[in-house]
Write a protein that holds these residues in place. Sequence first.
Motif, short mmCIF file in Angstrom:
data_model
loop_
_atom_site.label_atom_id
_atom_site.label_comp_id
_atom_site.label_asym_id
_atom_site.label_seq_id
_atom_site.Cartn_x
_atom_site.Cartn_y
_atom_site.Cartn_z
N LEU A 45 0.84 -1.20 0.00
CA LEU A 45 0.00 0.00 0.00
C LEU A 45 0.87 1.25 0.00
CD1 LEU A 45 -2.84 -0.86 2.56
CD2 LEU A 45 -2.86 -1.09 0.07
N SER A 46 0.34 2.32 -0.53
CA SER A 46 1.06 3.59 -0.51
C SER A 46 0.07 4.70 -0.11
CB SER A 46 1.66 3.89 -1.89
OG SER A 46 2.38 5.11 -1.87
N PRO A 47 0.33 5.36 1.00
CA PRO A 47 1.43 5.12 1.93
C PRO A 47 1.19 3.88 2.79
CG PRO A 47 -0.01 6.78 2.82
CD PRO A 47 -0.55 6.47 1.45
N ASP A 48 2.25 3.45 3.49
CA ASP A 48 2.09 2.32 4.40
C ASP A 48 1.11 2.68 5.50
OD1 ASP A 48 4.01 0.88 3.00
OD2 ASP A 48 5.66 1.53 4.31
N PRO A 49 0.29 1.72 5.94
CA PRO A 49 -0.57 2.00 7.09
C PRO A 49 0.26 2.18 8.35
CG PRO A 49 -0.64 -0.32 6.53
CD PRO A 49 0.15 0.34 5.44
N ALA A 50 -0.27 2.99 9.27
CA ALA A 50 0.42 3.21 10.54
C ALA A 50 0.13 2.10 11.53
CB ALA A 50 0.01 4.56 11.13
N GLN A 51 -1.06 1.52 11.41
CA GLN A 51 -1.48 0.49 12.35
C GLN A 51 -2.32 -0.56 11.60
OE1 GLN A 51 -3.65 3.19 14.95
NE2 GLN A 51 -2.12 2.92 16.56
N ARG A 67 -6.72 -9.73 20.96
CA ARG A 67 -5.89 -9.06 21.97
C ARG A 67 -4.46 -8.95 21.43
NH1 ARG A 67 -7.85 -8.53 26.78
NH2 ARG A 67 -9.22 -10.32 26.38
N SER A 68 -3.84 -7.85 21.61
CA SER A 68 -2.52 -7.48 21.07
C SER A 68 -2.61 -7.00 19.64
CB SER A 68 -1.47 -8.59 21.19
OG SER A 68 -1.59 -9.53 20.13
N GLY A 69 -3.79 -7.12 19.02
CA GLY A 69 -3.96 -6.63 17.66
C GLY A 69 -5.07 -5.62 17.55
N ASP A 70 -5.34 -4.91 18.66
CA ASP A 70 -6.44 -3.96 18.69
C ASP A 70 -5.99 -2.62 19.30
OD1 ASP A 70 -9.00 -2.94 18.49
OD2 ASP A 70 -9.70 -3.79 20.37
N VAL A 71 -5.08 -1.92 18.64
CA VAL A 71 -4.49 -2.14 17.34
C VAL A 71 -2.99 -2.43 17.49
CG1 VAL A 71 -6.13 -0.75 16.02
CG2 VAL A 71 -4.19 0.37 17.12
N ALA A 72 -2.36 -2.88 16.37
CA ALA A 72 -0.94 -3.20 16.38
C ALA A 72 -0.18 -2.21 15.51
CB ALA A 72 -0.71 -4.62 15.87
N PRO A 73 1.00 -1.75 15.94
CA PRO A 73 1.80 -0.87 15.09
C PRO A 73 2.26 -1.60 13.84
CG PRO A 73 3.08 -1.61 16.99
CD PRO A 73 1.67 -2.06 17.22
N ALA A 74 2.45 -0.83 12.76
CA ALA A 74 2.80 -1.46 11.47
C ALA A 74 3.98 -0.75 10.83
CB ALA A 74 1.60 -1.44 10.54
N PRO A 75 5.18 -0.83 11.41
CA PRO A 75 6.34 -0.21 10.76
C PRO A 75 6.62 -0.85 9.40
CG PRO A 75 7.03 -1.65 12.57
CD PRO A 75 5.54 -1.54 12.65
N GLY A 76 6.77 -0.04 8.39
CA GLY A 76 6.98 -0.57 7.05
C GLY A 76 5.76 -1.25 6.48
#
Length: 287
Positions: A45-51, A67-76
């Motif tokens: 995707l462009s831009p990359d999602p933040a989460q 749990r742990s995915g509500d929400v998760a950071p998405a570097p790159g």
Amino acid sequence: MSIIIDPDDAPPDPPVEVVSPDGILTARRDDPWAGVFLIADFSDLSPDPAQVRFTRVSMDGVEVPVRSGDVAPAPGGIAVAYDHEAPLGQSSAWYAYPIDSDGTIGDRSDGAAVTPPEPTPVRDLWLKALGDPALSLRVKVMSWPELQYGERQQRFDVLGASSPVMRVDAWSLATSTVELETDTLDERIALLTLLTAGTPLLAQTRMINGRPDAYWVPGQISESMPGVSTDPHRTWTVAITAVDRPSTVGAPLRVPGRSYDDSRAMWPTYADRIATGQTYADVTGGG
């Protein structure tokens, strides 16, 4: 052309890892802990999602957050989560939603489905610590006595009337006691640590036992030594109260056996850790 199935043939083993048809989401079973690693790759995707928000749909058809995915950071554009609460012995499907830095939620990924295994006898009850999955244990149940569902009712006696007026509210979730057994001192310490950790527990057993998954808060604990003083065997009576599923919002990523303390025990220095060649994604994604 017809397909003939021999009833004597063993059914195929369920897959250990599945990638969604769109290639975005990977679901990987973690059998020793009856959990599932989740890796979502939105780097195209462009831009990359933040989460990324991860969700699960089980046999009841209800979509719930992980749990742990509500929400998760998405570097790159890549995010990871760990689901320690999926039903056991039945298939569930996981999904991922990209979330931009401005909060815009993108299209849901295709699903990836796996079947976490049920526990086997005799330790056929999982007690999973939501706050620290590494404390979770498979335990041996001696008995599961009656469940008590407390009523919420008010009675009003009316002058001149033979019957009262009743106000009835919803019944409470069950309270009960469960009797457990440990065989060694290590098991004793592990169970006591789990029960007194101050975290709600998810109780999961085999479907044949007829006990649905439930979230428990342990209460009074009684420990007995049925043998001689040198016998490590213990029996336990634990009061439990069933509660609703605790909120998943903002829960951190916790993977059993993959904490910083676990890593430090095997690789004392950063140089040791780097020398393995593993990436952060490898460690958190089950690699």
